[in-house]
Design a protein around this motif. Structure first.
Motif, PDB file in Angstrom:
ATOM      1  N   THR A  48       1.197  -1.547  -0.016  1.00 24.69           N
ATOM      2  CA  THR A  48       0.490   0.226   0.014  1.00 24.69           C
ATOM      3  C   THR A  48       1.126   1.157  -0.247  1.00 24.69           C
ATOM      4  OG1 THR A  48      -0.559   0.042   2.570  1.00 24.69           O
ATOM      5  CG2 THR A  48      -2.046  -1.109   1.520  1.00 24.69           C
ATOM      6  N   TYR A  54      -2.196   3.110  -6.008  1.00 25.71           N
ATOM      7  CA  TYR A  54      -3.183   3.888  -5.973  1.00 25.71           C
ATOM      8  C   TYR A  54      -3.351   3.853  -7.851  1.00 25.71           C
ATOM      9  CZ  TYR A  54      -1.159   5.083  -0.778  1.00 25.71           C
ATOM     10  OH  TYR A  54      -0.741   4.802   0.274  1.00 25.71           O
ATOM     11  N   GLU A  55      -2.848   3.572  -7.859  1.00 22.92           N
ATOM     12  CA  GLU A  55      -3.095   4.148  -9.399  1.00 22.92           C
ATOM     13  C   GLU A  55      -4.553   2.089 -10.001  1.00 22.92           C
ATOM     14  OE1 GLU A  55       0.223   3.081 -11.913  1.00 22.92           O
ATOM     15  OE2 GLU A  55       2.175   4.610 -11.156  1.00 22.92           O
ATOM     16  N   LEU A  57      -6.541   1.988  -7.542  1.00 21.35           N
ATOM     17  CA  LEU A  57      -7.983   1.857  -6.461  1.00 21.35           C
ATOM     18  C   LEU A  57      -8.272   2.508  -7.475  1.00 21.35           C
ATOM     19  CD1 LEU A  57      -6.963   2.539  -3.203  1.00 21.35           C
ATOM     20  CD2 LEU A  57      -8.490   0.774  -4.431  1.00 21.35           C
ATOM     21  N   ASN A  58      -7.649   3.325  -8.597  1.00 16.73           N
ATOM     22  CA  ASN A  58      -8.293   5.269  -9.578  1.00 16.73           C
ATOM     23  C   ASN A  58      -8.956   4.486 -10.472  1.00 16.73           C
ATOM     24  OD1 ASN A  58      -8.531   7.605 -10.279  1.00 16.73           O
ATOM     25  ND2 ASN A  58      -7.082   7.556 -12.080  1.00 16.73           N
ATOM     26  N   THR A  86       4.040   4.644   6.738  1.00 11.74           N
ATOM     27  CA  THR A  86       2.692   5.801   6.729  1.00 11.74           C
ATOM     28  C   THR A  86       2.418   6.357   8.104  1.00 11.74           C
ATOM     29  OG1 THR A  86       0.597   5.527   5.431  1.00 11.74           O
ATOM     30  CG2 THR A  86       0.669   3.757   6.425  1.00 11.74           C
ATOM     31  N   SER A  88      -0.901   7.140   7.578  1.00  6.51           N
ATOM     32  CA  SER A  88      -2.858   6.848   7.821  1.00  6.51           C
ATOM     33  C   SER A  88      -3.433   5.658   8.771  1.00  6.51           C
ATOM     34  CB  SER A  88      -2.951   6.137   6.736  1.00  6.51           C
ATOM     35  OG  SER A  88      -3.020   6.839   4.967  1.00  6.51           O
ATOM     36  N   LYS A  94      -6.874   4.409   2.858  1.00  6.50           N
ATOM     37  CA  LYS A  94      -6.710   4.559   1.872  1.00  6.50           C
ATOM     38  C   LYS A  94      -7.350   4.810   0.457  1.00  6.50           C
ATOM     39  CE  LYS A  94      -1.420   3.467   3.305  1.00  6.50           C
ATOM     40  NZ  LYS A  94       0.049   3.286   2.510  1.00  6.50           N
ATOM     41  N   HIS A  98     -10.912   7.697  -3.273  1.00  2.00           N
ATOM     42  CA  HIS A  98     -10.976   6.902  -4.504  1.00  2.00           C
ATOM     43  C   HIS A  98     -12.453   6.708  -5.032  1.00  2.00           C
ATOM     44  CE1 HIS A  98      -6.403   6.562  -5.395  1.00  2.00           C
ATOM     45  NE2 HIS A  98      -6.884   6.012  -4.438  1.00  2.00           N
TER      46      HIS A  98
END
Ligand SMILES: Cc1ncc(C[n+]2csc(CCOP(=O)(O)OP(=O)(O)O)c2C)c(N)n1
Length: 245
Positions: A48, A54-55, A57-58, A86, A88, A94, A98
């Motif tokens: 993560t 992140y790409e 999830l997007n 992190t 977070s 996270k 999105h």
């Protein structure tokens, strides 16, 4: 094919890359009109911290891809603890950027995990798009045999988590419900051992396989470096064979 029609991919060595593969596969399922299919992708807490995650999830969110992202937060990426990965507060959150539904689950609770996964898979299959599940758990053993956890964590911490080991925990739960006991366990262990012994025996008895077959599939066309490695491998194998003869 497996009884449930599962299609299983090999493990991804590149940490986090499998999240992108999953979105691509999910997108393809929709494109091909596979209505009841969904993708379940597993990765660690360390993944993560990767851009790929992140790409993935997007695009999963944008395309409403039928993907369940299952993060096995076992607290360590080899020797790097969660706290050094992190800020977070949860890994589940996270997904919020999105607009992907997310849930943090006690990863050592088998029924809790089943329930969260079933709900997420149902959402994916019925066109509701992706979900991120964070399973909070612990890696009791070393990362690999080349790793020594004593260098970066305490015995006390390990002992605390050992008490939460999901297998004895679920066994106790089932025994208290009166649906499990030592006799059943022994019978099951015997059954599994028989299956494994038979599989190993059958595998080791194979004579007609080509040991250098993996070299055929590295590139689409022959490559001098790969051919040199193949020759080296075959020579090594031959040497071992003649030494053992
Ligand atoms: C892109 C990439 N960087 C580094 C590595 C080396 N590496 C292998 S496993 C690992 C840690 C992975 O940690 P995590 O994602 O938490 O998964 P776990 O192994 O704990 O399940 C690393 C850094 C790799 N395989 N791929």
């Amino acid at each position: 094919p497996p009884p449930g029609g599962e299609r299983t991919l090999p493990v991804s060595i590149i940490v986090g890359a499998q999240t992108l593969h999953a979105v691509g596969i999910g997108y393809a399922m929709r494109y091909k009109g596979e209505k009841d299919s969904a993708v379940l992708v597993f990765f660690g807490d360390g993944a993560t911290s990767e851009g790929d995650f992140y790409e993935a999830l997007n695009f999963a969110s944008l395309w409403e891809a039928p993907v369940v992202f299952l993060c096995q937060n076992n607290q360590y990426a080899i020797s790097v603890p969660r706290s050094r990965q992190t800020r977070s507060r949860t890994l589940a959150q996270k997904a919020l950027a999105h607009d992907v539904p997310c849930i943090q689950v006690d990863g050592n609770d088998a029924l809790g995990m089943y329930s969260a996964a079933a709900e997420a898979l149902e959402r994916a299959r019925s066109g509701g798009g992706p979900t991120l599940i964070e399973a909070v758990t612990y890696r009791l053993m070393m990362h690999t045999t080349a790793d020594d956890p004593r260098k970066y964590r305490s015995k006390e911490e390990e002992e605390e988590w050992r008490k939460k080991d999901p297998i004895p925990r679920f066994r106790t739960y089932l025994a208290e419900k009166g649906i499990w006991n030592g006799e059943k366990e022994e019978a099951l262990r015997g059954e599994i051992k028989k299956i494994l012994d038979e599989e190993v025996r059958a595998f080791e008895a194979q004579k007609d396989f080509k040991p250098d077959a993996p070299f055929d599939h590295v590139f689409g066309t022959p490559h001098p470096w790969i051919e040199a490695q193949r020759a080296e491998f075959l020579a090594e194998l031959e040497k071992e064979r003649s030494e053992n003869a």
